[in-house]
Scaffold this active site. Sequence first.
Site, PDB file in Angstrom:
ATOM      1  N   GLU A 167     -56.532 -44.218 -68.695  1.00  0.00           N
ATOM      2  CA  GLU A 167     -55.593 -45.301 -69.058  1.00  0.00           C
ATOM      3  C   GLU A 167     -54.753 -45.794 -67.868  1.00  0.00           C
ATOM      4  O   GLU A 167     -53.711 -46.401 -68.040  1.00  0.00           O
ATOM      5  CB  GLU A 167     -54.617 -44.931 -70.191  1.00  0.00           C
ATOM      6  N   TYR A 169     -53.185 -43.964 -65.610  1.00  0.00           N
ATOM      7  CA  TYR A 169     -52.083 -43.086 -65.203  1.00  0.00           C
ATOM      8  C   TYR A 169     -52.402 -42.412 -63.855  1.00  0.00           C
ATOM      9  O   TYR A 169     -53.451 -42.634 -63.254  1.00  0.00           O
ATOM     10  CB  TYR A 169     -51.808 -42.047 -66.292  1.00  0.00           C
ATOM     11  N   ARG A 217     -59.290 -35.991 -70.191  1.00  0.00           N
ATOM     12  CA  ARG A 217     -59.484 -37.376 -70.670  1.00  0.00           C
ATOM     13  C   ARG A 217     -59.916 -38.219 -69.484  1.00  0.00           C
ATOM     14  O   ARG A 217     -59.166 -38.420 -68.526  1.00  0.00           O
ATOM     15  CB  ARG A 217     -58.197 -37.901 -71.294  1.00  0.00           C
ATOM     16  N   HIS A 255     -53.745 -49.440 -68.894  1.00  0.00           N
ATOM     17  CA  HIS A 255     -52.723 -50.185 -69.636  1.00  0.00           C
ATOM     18  C   HIS A 255     -52.555 -51.605 -69.095  1.00  0.00           C
ATOM     19  O   HIS A 255     -52.144 -52.495 -69.820  1.00  0.00           O
ATOM     20  CB  HIS A 255     -51.382 -49.452 -69.593  1.00  0.00           C
ATOM     21  N   ARG A 258     -56.545 -56.559 -69.084  1.00  0.00           N
ATOM     22  CA  ARG A 258     -56.308 -57.756 -69.894  1.00  0.00           C
ATOM     23  C   ARG A 258     -57.367 -57.894 -70.986  1.00  0.00           C
ATOM     24  O   ARG A 258     -57.758 -58.984 -71.373  1.00  0.00           O
ATOM     25  CB  ARG A 258     -56.255 -59.011 -69.008  1.00  0.00           C
ATOM     26  N   GLN A 342     -47.602 -52.212 -85.035  1.00  0.00           N
ATOM     27  CA  GLN A 342     -46.238 -52.692 -85.254  1.00  0.00           C
ATOM     28  C   GLN A 342     -45.183 -51.589 -85.341  1.00  0.00           C
ATOM     29  O   GLN A 342     -44.062 -51.782 -84.886  1.00  0.00           O
ATOM     30  CB  GLN A 342     -46.183 -53.559 -86.517  1.00  0.00           C
ATOM     31  N   ARG A 569     -39.691 -75.693 -82.082  1.00  0.00           N
ATOM     32  CA  ARG A 569     -38.536 -76.444 -81.582  1.00  0.00           C
ATOM     33  C   ARG A 569     -37.866 -75.734 -80.411  1.00  0.00           C
ATOM     34  O   ARG A 569     -37.343 -76.374 -79.512  1.00  0.00           O
ATOM     35  CB  ARG A 569     -37.533 -76.654 -82.727  1.00  0.00           C
ATOM     36  N   ASP A 666     -41.320 -58.781 -92.511  1.00  0.00           N
ATOM     37  CA  ASP A 666     -42.648 -58.287 -92.195  1.00  0.00           C
ATOM     38  C   ASP A 666     -42.991 -57.094 -93.061  1.00  0.00           C
ATOM     39  O   ASP A 666     -42.124 -56.512 -93.715  1.00  0.00           O
ATOM     40  CB  ASP A 666     -42.855 -58.041 -90.695  1.00  0.00           C
TER      41      ASP A 666
HETATM   42  P1  NAP Z   1     -41.236 -66.813 -88.370  1.00  0.00           P
HETATM   43  O1  NAP Z   1     -41.730 -65.769 -87.493  1.00  0.00           O
HETATM   44  O2  NAP Z   1     -39.809 -66.801 -88.796  1.00  0.00           O
HETATM   45  O3  NAP Z   1     -41.580 -68.194 -87.691  1.00  0.00           O
HETATM   46  C1  NAP Z   1     -41.215 -69.408 -88.250  1.00  0.00           C
HETATM   47  C2  NAP Z   1     -41.528 -70.539 -87.286  1.00  0.00           C
HETATM   48  O4  NAP Z   1     -41.139 -71.753 -87.871  1.00  0.00           O
HETATM   49  C3  NAP Z   1     -40.816 -70.432 -85.975  1.00  0.00           C
HETATM   50  O5  NAP Z   1     -41.747 -70.757 -84.971  1.00  0.00           O
HETATM   51  C4  NAP Z   1     -39.694 -71.459 -86.060  1.00  0.00           C
HETATM   52  O6  NAP Z   1     -39.590 -71.987 -84.754  1.00  0.00           O
HETATM   53  C5  NAP Z   1     -40.219 -72.463 -87.049  1.00  0.00           C
HETATM   54  N1  NAP Z   1     -39.202 -72.987 -87.957  1.00  0.00           N
HETATM   55  C6  NAP Z   1     -38.228 -72.329 -88.609  1.00  0.00           C
HETATM   56  N2  NAP Z   1     -37.505 -73.170 -89.371  1.00  0.00           N
HETATM   57  C7  NAP Z   1     -38.038 -74.385 -89.208  1.00  0.00           C
HETATM   58  C8  NAP Z   1     -37.718 -75.661 -89.720  1.00  0.00           C
HETATM   59  N3  NAP Z   1     -36.708 -75.832 -90.575  1.00  0.00           N
HETATM   60  N4  NAP Z   1     -38.457 -76.707 -89.325  1.00  0.00           N
HETATM   61  C9  NAP Z   1     -39.485 -76.553 -88.455  1.00  0.00           C
HETATM   62  N5  NAP Z   1     -39.832 -75.351 -87.931  1.00  0.00           N
HETATM   63  C10 NAP Z   1     -39.111 -74.286 -88.306  1.00  0.00           C
HETATM   64  O7  NAP Z   1     -42.057 -66.850 -89.724  1.00  0.00           O
HETATM   65  P2  NAP Z   1     -43.617 -66.715 -89.995  1.00  0.00           P
HETATM   66  O8  NAP Z   1     -44.447 -67.191 -88.886  1.00  0.00           O
HETATM   67  O9  NAP Z   1     -43.767 -67.374 -91.310  1.00  0.00           O
HETATM   68  O10 NAP Z   1     -43.841 -65.198 -90.151  1.00  0.00           O
HETATM   69  C11 NAP Z   1     -43.127 -64.446 -91.102  1.00  0.00           C
HETATM   70  C12 NAP Z   1     -43.152 -62.999 -90.696  1.00  0.00           C
HETATM   71  O11 NAP Z   1     -44.444 -62.494 -90.918  1.00  0.00           O
HETATM   72  C13 NAP Z   1     -42.859 -62.800 -89.229  1.00  0.00           C
HETATM   73  O12 NAP Z   1     -41.518 -62.506 -89.014  1.00  0.00           O
HETATM   74  C14 NAP Z   1     -43.732 -61.678 -88.853  1.00  0.00           C
HETATM   75  O13 NAP Z   1     -42.986 -60.492 -88.795  1.00  0.00           O
HETATM   76  C15 NAP Z   1     -44.761 -61.558 -89.945  1.00  0.00           C
HETATM   77  N6  NAP Z   1     -46.060 -61.806 -89.355  1.00  0.00           N
HETATM   78  C16 NAP Z   1     -46.404 -61.136 -88.249  1.00  0.00           C
HETATM   79  C17 NAP Z   1     -47.615 -61.360 -87.681  1.00  0.00           C
HETATM   80  C18 NAP Z   1     -48.030 -60.604 -86.462  1.00  0.00           C
HETATM   81  O14 NAP Z   1     -48.964 -60.967 -85.827  1.00  0.00           O
HETATM   82  N7  NAP Z   1     -47.387 -59.523 -86.093  1.00  0.00           N
HETATM   83  C19 NAP Z   1     -48.469 -62.273 -88.210  1.00  0.00           C
HETATM   84  C20 NAP Z   1     -48.094 -62.963 -89.337  1.00  0.00           C
HETATM   85  C21 NAP Z   1     -46.871 -62.735 -89.890  1.00  0.00           C
HETATM   86  P3  NAP Z   1     -38.509 -73.054 -84.292  1.00  0.00           P
HETATM   87  O15 NAP Z   1     -37.278 -72.767 -85.116  1.00  0.00           O
HETATM   88  O16 NAP Z   1     -38.348 -72.843 -82.837  1.00  0.00           O
HETATM   89  O17 NAP Z   1     -39.121 -74.363 -84.584  1.00  0.00           O
HETATM   90 FE1  SF4 Z   2     -49.774 -47.945 -86.019  1.00  0.00          FE
HETATM   91 FE2  SF4 Z   2     -50.232 -49.978 -87.687  1.00  0.00          FE
HETATM   92 FE3  SF4 Z   2     -51.980 -47.951 -87.525  1.00  0.00          FE
HETATM   93 FE4  SF4 Z   2     -49.646 -47.557 -88.637  1.00  0.00          FE
HETATM   94  S1  SF4 Z   2     -51.229 -48.939 -89.378  1.00  0.00           S
HETATM   95  S2  SF4 Z   2     -50.621 -46.231 -87.140  1.00  0.00           S
HETATM   96  S3  SF4 Z   2     -48.324 -48.876 -87.411  1.00  0.00           S
HETATM   97  S4  SF4 Z   2     -51.457 -49.342 -85.896  1.00  0.00           S
END
Ligand code: NAP
Ligand code: SF4
Length: 681
Positions: A167, A169, A217, A255, A258, A342, A569, A666
Site C-alpha cells: 500500500e 508504506y 503483505r 494509497h 489514482r 463512509q 450555486r 445520510d
Molecule cells: P445535499 O448533499 O444536501 O446536496 C444538495 C445540493 O443541492 C447541493 O449541491 C446544493 O448546492 C443544492 N441546493 C440546495 N438547496 C438548493 C436550492 N434551494 N436551489 C438549488 N440548489 C440547491 O443533498 P443530496 O445530494 O440530496 O444528498 C442527500 C444526502 O444523501 C447527502 O447528504 C449524502 O450524505 C447522502 N448521499 C451520499 C452519497 C455518497 O456518495 N456518499 C450519495 C448520495 C447521497 P448549492 O446550495 O451550492 O446550490
Molecule cells: Fe465500511 Fe461501509 Fe463496509 Fe461498513 S459497509 S465496513 S462503513 S465500507
Amino acid sequence: MTDRYPHLLAPLDLGFTKLRNRVLMGSMHTGLEDNPKHFHRLTAYFAERARGGVGLIVTGGFAPNIEGWAAPFSGRLTTHAAAARHRPITAAVHAEGGAIALQILHTGRYGYHPLAVAPSRIKSPISPFTPRALSSRGVERQIRGFVRCAQLAREAGYDGVEVMGSEGYFINQFLVTHTNRRTDEWGGSYQNRMRLPVEIVQRTREAVGRDFIIVYRLSMLDLVPDGSTWEEIVQLAKAIERAGASIINTGIGWHEARVPTIATSVPRAAFAWVTKKLKGEVGIPLCTTNRINAPDVAEQVLADGCADVVSMARPLLADADFVNKAAAGRADEINTCIACNQACLDHVFQRNIASCLVNPRAAFETEIVVRPAESRKRIAVVGAGPAGLACATTLAERGHRVELFESAGEIGGQFNMAKRVPGKEEFQETLRYFSRRIETTGVQLRLGTRATAADLIANSFDDVVVATGVTPRDPHIAGEDEQRGAGRVLSYVDVLLHGKPVGPRVAIVGAGGIGFDVAEFLVNEGHSTTLDPVAWMAEWGVTDPGTSRGGIANPVVTPPARRVYLLQRKPAPLGKGLGKTTGWIHRASLRMKRVEMIGGVNYERIDERGLHISFGETHAKPMVLEVDTVVFCSGQEPLRELADRLRAAGVAVHLIGGADVAAELDAKRAIEQGIRLATRL
Ligand code: NAP
Ligand code: SF4
C-alpha cells in the site's frame, strides 16, 4: 458444516499451528489502537469477531517506533509495559477459539508528522510532510524496531504478526525507484531495494522462533508509475518465503494510486487474479483480498485456485458473525459490507473512531448493547427506509411487538434509488439483509400502507417511531412549472425510481451526493462497469504487471451516453462534501465521462431553450445551457407532519432519520439513530 463452503471453511495447517478456516480478518485501523484507554473496546470488538468464527484476526496497524507513526501519538508497540496492555485482547480472542496477529505498520513517507522517514527525501502527494532520508544506520534502526515489535507482540500473547509491506508504506517505498533513489546497499539494483523486507522477515523469524505466524503483505500491483514488475514481485515473494514468512498476503495499490481499489464501484474480487498469478511460485499459503464481501464470492475465489486464504476486513466490521452464519447455512442473514467507506475509512482519515454504516455497533460494542426488553411493548414504526428498518428490527430483536408501516410497495426508502446507480449495486444487499431480518425478528411489515395519525392513535401503540423520511426540495426556478408539464423538468426521484425519460442533453441542479449519483446514472445509461470487470479495468487503466510496471495502462473510456452539466450555486469545487476517501473517485469518474461541472451559478429561468444561468452576485456572464431535461437534485425537506399530529394527541413519538434532520441526511446517521433509539425503548 464444511459442505457449504468446503474451501472457505477448511482448516489451514501451518505446521506449528492450525487455523480453523481460511478467513483472515484483514487489518483495519479503527482508531481504538491509538489510546490504551480504548483497549477494553478493542478487546470486545475482536472477541466478538473471534466468537463469530474468523480464522485469523489481524489487528489495525501498530508502529514499531515513533518514526513509523501514522500520525502523532498513533498506536505503537515498543515497550514491555505496552505489551502487557495488549494481554486482555489476545486472551479474549483465544478464549473464543480464535487466533490473532498484530500488524506492524511503519508508514514511512505517508506519516502525517514531522518525524517521518523514508528511503529518500521525496514527499508523498498525500502528506504535507517531507520525510527525512535515512542513513544506513537509520535503516538498521528501523529493522531492529520491526524485530523488537514482533518480539513484544509474542510477549503480549499474539499468535503472530503481519509485516505491512504494501500500500505504499515504508517497506514498499524501498522497493521501487519511484521513492527509492539511494545509491548504498539499500538502493540501486532490485536486489538492494528488496533487502529491507527480506532482512526484516529473516531477523524477525530468528527472534521469534519457528512457532509464530509471520504474514508478509506484499504489494502485487502497485498502480503507481515506476512500480514493481511481475518478475520483481516473484523474486521478492520467493525471498520472503526463504526468509521465513508463514503466509503471503496481497497488497493492491498504493494509497496515492489514482485507481479505486476497495470502493463500492470496484467489481467484487476484482484483484484475485493478481494473487493467482503468484500461485505455484511459492510453497507457503497465499492470501487474496479486496472487495470480497460474501461467502460465495470467497468460496469461488478459493475454488478457482486464486489463493489459499481470503482476507476480509470491512465485511467483518459489517457482520461479526459472518463466518458462523455462512457455516450454518444462514448466508442470507449476513449484513453485507457495501464498500461505502463512509463510517470506516472516512472516519479514520478524519481521526474519528471507525465504525460501520450498516452496523454501527462495530467498534462500539461496549456502548451500543442490544439487551432483551424489560417489558414487551407494542411499537409502531412508520417508514421502512434505513432508519425505520434498523429501528424496527432491533426493537423486535429485543422482544417488542413491532409493526412497520410503509406507504410504498417495497422496503428501502432512499436505498431503492441508490441501488439503481451504476457502481452502487451493493446497496441491494442491505435491503436483502433487512428483508430477511424482518422475517427472523418477527416484525409485522405493512407494505402499501400509509399510517395515519388517526389509525395510530386508535391502535394505542405504546410508542410510535416516525421515520417517514424526506421529500425532494423544490428549488423554485422561474418557468419550472411550465416546463415540468412538458416533461422537461424532473426530480431525481422521477429519474432514479420512476425511470422517466431523459433527453440527450441534461442539466443537473445541485451537486451533492445525489447530483453526482444522477450524473453517473445518466452518463452510463444502465451499463455498470462494476458488473463488467474487464471493462472496469480498461476504464481505470489497470493491467497485468507482467506487461507494464506497476500494472498501469492508459485508460480506455467508453463515450458518455449523454451530455451532462452538473451545477451548484456555491463557488467551491464540486463534490467537496463527498466522502473523504471516495469523493475523488466520483469526481474522476464523471470527468472521464466529460461531465461539465460548474459552480457559482444563479439559476435564472428554464424555458424551451434550456436552463438560463448567470454567475455571482452581479449575475454576470448570462448564458443558456441548451438542454432537453433539467433534473433537480437540490437536497431534501423532512416529512414529519405525522409526528406533530401524534404529539398533539399525547402519543409517545420518536423522530429518526431524514424526518428528524433532512440536512446532510445520510444512511450512516439514519441507521445509527434507529439502532440507538431501539436499544433505549
Ligand atoms: P445535499 O448533499 O444536501 O446536496 C444538495 C445540493 O443541492 C447541493 O449541491 C446544493 O448546492 C443544492 N441546493 C440546495 N438547496 C438548493 C436550492 N434551494 N436551489 C438549488 N440548489 C440547491 O443533498 P443530496 O445530494 O440530496 O444528498 C442527500 C444526502 O444523501 C447527502 O447528504 C449524502 O450524505 C447522502 N448521499 C451520499 C452519497 C455518497 O456518495 N456518499 C450519495 C448520495 C447521497 P448549492 O446550495 O451550492 O446550490
Ligand atoms: Fe465500511 Fe461501509 Fe463496509 Fe461498513 S459497509 S465496513 S462503513 S465500507
